[in-house]
Enzyme design. Sequence first.
Site, short mmCIF file in Angstrom:
data_model
loop_
_atom_site.label_atom_id
_atom_site.label_comp_id
_atom_site.label_asym_id
_atom_site.label_seq_id
_atom_site.Cartn_x
_atom_site.Cartn_y
_atom_site.Cartn_z
CG ASP A 70 -34.01 83.89 -4.00
OD1 ASP A 70 -34.93 82.86 -4.42
OD2 ASP A 70 -33.75 84.95 -4.46
CB ILE A 71 -32.28 78.42 -5.03
CG1 ILE A 71 -33.07 77.77 -4.03
CG2 ILE A 71 -31.32 77.71 -5.63
CD1 ILE A 71 -33.70 76.55 -4.93
CD GLU A 115 -35.51 82.36 -7.83
OE1 GLU A 115 -34.58 83.24 -8.05
OE2 GLU A 115 -36.71 82.09 -8.55
#
Length: 344
Positions: A213-214, A257
């Site tokens: 995950d960003i 994301e």
Amino acid sequence: MSGISPTSFSTKPPLILVADDDKAIRTLLCEYMDNEGYRVADVTNGRECLDAYISLKPDLVLLDALMPVMDGFTCCHELMQIARNNLALALANFDSESYASTSVISKLWERTPILMITGLDDPVSVDRAFGSGASDYVTKPIHWAVLRQRVRRLLQQAQLYKQLEAANQALQELANMDGLTGLANRRRFDQYLNNQWMNLAGSDKPLSLILCDIDFFKRFNDKYGHPAGDLCLQKVGAVLNGAAQKNQDLVARYGGEEFAVIMPNTHAPGAVHVAALMQSGVRELQVEHLESGISNYVTLSLGVTTTIPNFESSPSDLILAADKALYQAKQEGRNRIVLRQVNY
């Protein structure tokens, strides 16, 4: 190859393979096909025809029915078997679910049509020709205008099949691809994970999964705008795809994301190594993220899990474990890798 005399053309027109033991007829056929603008290769019997078919991959075969060593009927049957075997091998190397249309698959081997030329025009011989796999036939003495039209028709049909295959492949790629990043989408991820689970179940070979995950991506979008967010996703996706270690690894956009990497035949240390490459690669992008709270640049949190697939568990167990590992990475401060192993 003995008995084969191909004529090359720089423009690569269709290649016609002529198989006939009668030298005079064979020469006439070759000259006629050459004058029609086709490339030509010729052989003198069915056995040579099989060898030439494998090595030259012609666009059409003109096959005499009565020849020594191997007659045209037997040769035609063997040509069809070679093509079916090739199709079976090709399908074994692809996921069956990745084809949108089985009707196109069933036609793949017909891309190389066979036009049988025979002096036999009785119903039994005609039935035998079509029963052996011939696409069409003409009788001797050859009516050249009829031959010309039938060759053109068979080549046009073969070209149509190729166009249908190309269109089908393009549509399937679109159906399995995330439009923004060009990576596999969630649909393809689910298909591939299920297929790999079934392939590896009972083999004692590992299957690893990375979910990443960003960090603080909502804050990124809020500060820099959604176009910048889209560009960030594209850059991160490219880094992840470049860090994948094997052709069989699948990198997918899992949602928003979040990205996922399926790694068949990869043990936990190897998966963690790849995750570290991905994490450092994103860090080296130095995409500014002043609202991150943990760095001035975009970072990743990654959850890694490895298991030995079996029939008592399911792919959802692997996803759940990777999701928990990712959650733990976020809870512990983000920008880190957490490993969880399931029955490993």
